[in-house]
Motif scaffolding. Structure first.
Motif, short mmCIF file in Angstrom:
data_model
loop_
_atom_site.label_atom_id
_atom_site.label_comp_id
_atom_site.label_asym_id
_atom_site.label_seq_id
_atom_site.Cartn_x
_atom_site.Cartn_y
_atom_site.Cartn_z
N SER A 147 0.84 -1.21 0.00
CA SER A 147 0.00 0.00 0.00
C SER A 147 0.87 1.25 0.00
O SER A 147 0.58 2.24 -0.70
N GLY A 148 1.99 1.18 0.79
CA GLY A 148 2.90 2.34 0.78
C GLY A 148 3.54 2.54 -0.58
O GLY A 148 3.67 3.67 -1.07
N ILE A 149 3.95 1.42 -1.20
CA ILE A 149 4.54 1.52 -2.54
C ILE A 149 3.52 2.07 -3.51
O ILE A 149 3.83 2.92 -4.37
N PHE A 150 2.28 1.57 -3.37
CA PHE A 150 1.21 2.03 -4.26
C PHE A 150 1.04 3.55 -4.15
O PHE A 150 0.82 4.23 -5.15
N GLU A 151 1.15 4.04 -2.91
CA GLU A 151 0.95 5.47 -2.72
C GLU A 151 2.15 6.29 -3.17
O GLU A 151 2.00 7.42 -3.64
N LEU A 152 3.37 5.72 -3.03
CA LEU A 152 4.58 6.50 -3.29
C LEU A 152 5.15 6.33 -4.70
O LEU A 152 5.98 7.15 -5.12
N ILE A 153 4.77 5.26 -5.42
CA ILE A 153 5.37 5.03 -6.73
C ILE A 153 5.05 6.21 -7.64
O ILE A 153 3.94 6.74 -7.64
N PRO A 154 6.04 6.67 -8.43
CA PRO A 154 5.84 7.90 -9.23
C PRO A 154 5.02 7.69 -10.49
O PRO A 154 4.83 8.65 -11.24
N VAL A 155 4.61 6.51 -10.79
CA VAL A 155 3.75 6.29 -11.96
C VAL A 155 2.31 6.17 -11.48
O VAL A 155 2.04 5.78 -10.35
N GLY A 156 1.37 6.53 -12.36
CA GLY A 156 -0.04 6.49 -11.99
C GLY A 156 -0.57 5.07 -11.99
O GLY A 156 -0.39 4.34 -12.97
N LEU A 157 -1.23 4.67 -10.91
CA LEU A 157 -1.85 3.35 -10.79
C LEU A 157 -3.33 3.53 -10.51
O LEU A 157 -3.70 4.28 -9.60
N ARG A 158 -4.13 2.82 -11.29
CA ARG A 158 -5.58 2.86 -11.06
C ARG A 158 -6.13 1.43 -11.16
O ARG A 158 -5.76 0.68 -12.05
N VAL A 159 -7.01 1.06 -10.21
CA VAL A 159 -7.61 -0.27 -10.17
C VAL A 159 -9.10 -0.13 -10.45
O VAL A 159 -9.78 0.70 -9.82
N ALA A 160 -9.61 -0.93 -11.40
CA ALA A 160 -11.02 -0.87 -11.79
C ALA A 160 -11.67 -2.22 -11.49
O ALA A 160 -11.02 -3.27 -11.56
N ASP A 161 -12.98 -2.16 -11.14
CA ASP A 161 -13.71 -3.41 -10.97
C ASP A 161 -14.23 -3.88 -12.32
O ASP A 161 -13.91 -3.30 -13.37
N THR A 162 -15.03 -4.95 -12.31
CA THR A 162 -15.48 -5.54 -13.58
C THR A 162 -16.40 -4.61 -14.36
O THR A 162 -16.55 -4.78 -15.58
N THR A 163 -16.99 -3.62 -13.70
CA THR A 163 -17.87 -2.69 -14.41
C THR A 163 -17.11 -1.52 -15.00
O THR A 163 -17.69 -0.69 -15.70
N GLY A 164 -15.81 -1.42 -14.72
CA GLY A 164 -15.01 -0.29 -15.20
C GLY A 164 -14.91 0.83 -14.20
O GLY A 164 -14.23 1.83 -14.46
N ARG A 165 -15.57 0.68 -13.04
CA ARG A 165 -15.51 1.74 -12.04
C ARG A 165 -14.14 1.72 -11.36
O ARG A 165 -13.65 0.68 -10.94
N ILE A 166 -13.49 2.90 -11.28
CA ILE A 166 -12.19 3.01 -10.64
C ILE A 166 -12.41 2.95 -9.13
O ILE A 166 -13.08 3.81 -8.54
N ILE A 167 -11.85 1.90 -8.49
CA ILE A 167 -12.07 1.74 -7.06
C ILE A 167 -10.85 2.20 -6.25
O ILE A 167 -10.95 2.36 -5.03
N ARG A 168 -9.73 2.43 -6.93
CA ARG A 168 -8.57 2.95 -6.19
C ARG A 168 -7.60 3.59 -7.18
O ARG A 168 -7.39 3.08 -8.28
N ALA A 169 -7.03 4.72 -6.74
CA ALA A 169 -6.03 5.42 -7.57
C ALA A 169 -4.98 6.01 -6.63
O ALA A 169 -5.30 6.48 -5.54
#
Length: 936
Positions: free
Chosen positions: A579-601
């Motif tokens: 989670s820390g890496i996810f927050e600190l990594i300098p590239v954009g990360l986005r997770v979507a559910d099966t409907t395409g809704r972004i559940i985390r960025a």
């Protein structure tokens, strides 16, 4: 049916030899009286013949009173009644029919019954043959849960000695008839002497056992003996002188009176049997007429007729058993002749009965079976044999049988042999299958035992009496040795609730399962060993039930979850780290559910797309273009959308986007579909890296390269023009000018060398540019390796000689032809030889050669120069690289060009060197294929 020679067949002896349990029942429902029984049935039911003959079937074999569900009597009675009314055999399903024990109580038994009616010539049922087969062992095997077809070990029994009572009585009857005939003959003789010895005659008549009376021609009684008085029920004083018809008028129309009148009328001796309705008995009458009198002898044959009728019925019953036996039956003579064969035997062997009579016993006995002689010896010694042998059919096929054979003698003392034959082919197959299943079961038990001993789980089995059985892991978990007899009490105090409080014994999961029958999964506890160590466990338990569903035990499983809890803690730590890496990594990360809704960025995604844009549910309202082509992206073209809808994995796609603030950026976008443990789609993750600056730098570099290439082309063109003019004027000068003085001669040579060197430098620069642009021209053809080396050496030998170097061809056999560009390969060789000339001290040696290596041609150029340090070898083929910044004997492009040419041919180039010993350059070129091409 009779044997050859009209010898009567003893069917009772045949019946007694039957190896099957048989009862013969009278058709007198509801009694179904037992009128005959085989020895096999007596042994199977543990009864005696004298105890059951003449009794009702269900009186001898009632239902077990201790079993309220018993239905054996009702089922068998219903079947016998159906057979009686339907006059057809009926095979019953397997029946539970317990057998009374002599010492009291019942033994549980299961039977497979067959009821067969025996019909007379009018189609009426004369008796019922009740045949059973004991299948108790099979049912018990099925009870134990074996999922297999168990083989019934049929209880075969040998028959005892045949009952001969009825024949003995028949023989007594014959003896009585013989005595009667002798008495009659004696009486006739005495009649001839009657006048001379009346007293003697009277004595004889009074002493005989037959009833006798005499009548005159008027039918008056003239003499009556005592036996006649007894039968007629009157004294001689009451009858002498009286007319027969007047004293006994009811006899006028009887068979006896008709016989009297016929004898007197025909004056012939008559002998007949008739039934007396007055006396309710059968009599044999002998009538001796004279013109003046009639002598009448009566012999009571009621018992004799009853015995004859019983014998006839017995013959019918035993004949029916013979004909209807499911086993093959052969009756043979000592010489091997087949006297009789039933239908089952003809079907078994494929012969007709006449064929078996003709061919004899040897037609069906397999002489190659080594057990035959032992069977004959045993039968000869003891009079009987029972065992397994091999027999053969008419078609020549062999099959296993169970043979029961006995030697017996008929009334005339003639010896015969009975052979009861049962085809056990299917039983053998079932036995083999049973053995295979038992072996498999044993193997599975061993496998289960091995699993229990090696599985990392504690397993406890609790029996119905509270005994416990455990595997080694259980004892390891509790830290004690468990005793089966002590039950759960020995470890109950070691089990605690998660809060550390003791678990009451009645709340142990095994106790709850035995009490309630519930199944418990994953209950959490703590085990405290006797040494004080504690660790968490998960406990599961389930009841063990028998075939009736009654709980007979329980199984418990204990799992040490210490390591799992540590793993869960480690997993939580890793999740925090990720989670820390996810927050600190300098590239954009986005997770979507099966409907395409972004559940985390992550924050980087928010910086790229804006705080709200990072959570945009779809790409439909964003603008984007392919960075390379400038084509706009459709709704379904975005990598994240493709990963969600098509399951595609997208890597490093360059897309130019327009940010919410109106600015434009170039992103390197990747997308990966996500799946759960079952392989179903669970969403996707998108990775966005801002490469706007990198893209702009790349564009600037491309522009710089284009400018360099343009400048290089202009410079090469502008330099080559005056150089070509200089070289041309130099050739004209030498052709038309005056000879130069000796001191002036070096000047033109220097001009020639420098101009040629400058021309080669320009050519090298152009080749480097072509290689970078991927436009280096290679014209492949079949090339003679030998000629190529010779031509190159010819141009280089003079140059080497000027430096006092020994340049030679290293001959190691004839190398194969190659597939390549002759001029470009000559350029490589000249470059490598030129380097060797430059760096080899005077007096040194240079060797050039080539040879075959698999499907390639290997070239080498070896010198005796100073060698190259190991740290410099990786840079030899870099452009403009030189080992010494002060060494200006070249531009540093030759080896780079050589590498480009070799690799363009699909080859490989490298160098091997040892400081102080020299350097060798190697390169490979594909050999020419016989068809004129290379394999590359």
């Amino acid at each position: 049916m009779s044997e050859p020679g009209d010898r009567a067949l003893d069917f009772r002896a045949v019946f007694e030899s039957v190896p099957e349990p048989l009862l013969v029942l009278a058709p007198d429902p509801p009694r179904f009286t037992i009128i005959a029984v085989s020895e096999a049935y007596l042994r199977a039911t543990m009864t005696r013949r004298q105890d059951i003959l003449g009794r009702a079937l269900f009186e001898v074999f009632p239902d077990n009173p201790a079993d309220p569900t018993a239905t054996g009597v009702s089922n068998l009675r219903s079947s016998l009644e159906r057979v009686l009314h339907g006059r057809a055999p009926e095979a019953m399903a397997v029946q539970k029919y317990d057998i009374p024990l002599r010492e009291g109580g019942f033994e549980e038994k299961y039977w497979s019954p067959l009821n067969t009616p025996v019909l007379d010539e009018h189609g009426e049922v004369t008796c019922i043959i009740h045949r059973v087969e004991d299948v108790t062992e099979l049912v018990r095997i099925q009870r134990k849960g074996l999922e297999q077809t168990a083989v019934m070990n049929a209880l075969r029994t040998r028959t005892g000695e045949m009952e001969v009572e009825i024949y003995r009585r028949a023989q007594q009857l014959q003896e009585a008839n013989r005595q009667l005939r002798e008495a009659n003959e004696e009486l006739a003789r005495q009649r001839t002497r009657a006048e001379a010895s009346e007293d003697c005659m009277t004595g004889v008549l009074e002493s005989i056992t037959d009833a006798f009376f005499a009548l005159d021609d008027q039918w008056r009684f003239t003499y009556i003996n005592r036996r006649a008085e007894d039968l007629l029920g009157r004294s001689r004083e009451q009858l002498l002188g009286k007319v027969l018809w007047e004293e006994v008028p009811e006899t006028w129309d009887s068979p006896f009176s008709r016989g009297y009148r016929r004898a007197m009328r025909e004056q012939k001796t008559l002998e007949f049997e008739a039934f007396s309705e007055i006396l309710d008995r059968w009599f044999q009458a002998h009538l001796y007429p004279t013109p003046q009198a009639l002598s009448v002898y009566f012999h009571d044959v009621t018992e004799h007729r009853r015995m004859r009728e019983a014998l006839r019925e017995s013959e019918l019953r035993y004949r029916a058993i013979f004909d209807h036996s499911m086993d093959g039956v052969l009756l043979t003579a000592p010489d091997g002749r087949v006297l009789m064969a039933n239908q089952a035997s003809t079907e078994m062997f494929g012969y007709t009965e006449e064929e078996l009579r003709t061919l004899g016993r040897q037609a069906v006995v397999d002489p190659s079976d080594p057990r035959i002689q032992a069977a004959l010896d045993e039968r000869r010694r003891s009079g009987r044999f029972r065992g397994e042998i091999t027999m053969k059919r008419k078609d020549g096929s062999r099959f296993p049988v169970e043979l029961s054979s006995s030697i017996f003698r008929d009334n005339h003392g003639a010896e015969s042999t009975s052979m009861f034959i049962r085809d056990i082919s299917e039983r053998k197959v079932r036995e083999e299958e049973r053995e295979r299943l038992l072996s498999q079961l044993d193997e599975e038990r061993r496998w289960l035992r091995a699993v229990l001993e090696t599985v990392p789980l504690g397993i406890i089995l609790i029996g119905p009496e509270g005994n416990v059985f455990s595997n080694p892991r259980t004892e390891e978990l509790f830290g004690i040795k468990l005793s089966p007899e002590r039950g759960s009490a020995q470890y109950a105090n070691l089990i605690l609730h998660p809060d550390g409080t003791p678990v009451p014994r009645e709340q142990l999961i095994s106790s709850r399962v035995l009490r309630t029958g519930e199944t418990i999964i994953g209950a959490e506890f703590i085990v405290e060993r006797p040494d004080g160590t504690r660790f968490p466990i998960l406990g599961s338990a389930a009841p063990i039930r028998n075939s009736e569903g009654r709980i007979i035990g329980a199984i418990g499983v204990l799992q040490d979850v210490s390591e799992r809890m540590k793993a869960q803690e480690s997993l939580r730590t890793r999740e925090q780290l990720l989670s820390g890496i996810f927050e600190l990594i300098p590239v954009g990360l986005r997770v979507a559910d099966t409907t395409g809704r972004i559940i985390r960025a992550n924050p980087a995604a928010s910086r790229l797309w804006g705080a709200t844009g990072a959570l945009t549910p779809g790409m439909g309202e964003c603008k984007g273009w392919h960075a390379d082509t400038g084509e706009p992206l459709g709704t379904n073209d975005w990598p994240l959308t493709r990963a969600l809808t098509k399951g595609e994995t997208c890597i490093g796609e360059l897309i130019r986007i327009e940010c919410p603030d109106g600015s434009r950026k170039v992103l390197m976008k990747s997308a990966l579909p996500l799946h759960d443990a079952q392989g179903r789609s669970s969403g996707a993750i998108a990775v966005d890296e801002d490469v706007t600056d990198l893209k702009e730098t790349e564009e600037a570099l491309r522009r710089a390269v284009r400018s360099r290439d343009d400048l290089l082309g202009i410079v090469a063109h502008d330099l080559r023009s005056p150089l070509n003019g200089i070289l041309l004027q130099l050739r004209l000068l030498r052709r038309r000018g005056q000879p130069l003085e000796h001191r002036e001669q070096p000047a033109p040579d220097a001009i020639q060398r420098n101009a040629s060197r400058m021309n080669r430098l320009i050519q090298d620069l152009l080749d480097v540019g072509r290689m970078e642009a991927g436009t280096l021209s290679i014209q492949r053809a079949r090339v003679s390796t030998t000629k190529l080396l010779a031509e190159v050496l010819e141009t280089q030998v003079a140059i080497a000689a000027e430096q006092a170097l020994d340049l030679r061809l290293d001959e190691r056999g004839a190398p194969p032809e190659l597939w390549g560009d002759r001029d470009r390969l000559a350029q490589v060789l000249e470059n490598l030889i030129g380097n060797a000339i430059k760096f080899t001290p005077r007096g040194g040696q240079i060797r050039v050669g080539a040879g075959a290596r698999e499907e390639e041609v290997l070239f080498w150029v070896a010198d005796t120069g100073p060698g190259i340090p190991a740290e410099h070898l990786p840079h030899l083929f870099d452009r403009f690289w030189q080992a010494s910044r002060t060494d200006k004997r070249g531009a540093g492009l030759g080896l780079a060009i050589a590498k480009g040419i070799v690799e363009s041919h699909g080859g490989h180039i490298w160098a091997e060197s040892q400081v102080g010993a020299g350097t060798t350059f190697f390169f490979t070129i594909p050999a020419a294929h016989p068809s004129g091409t290379s394999r590359v």
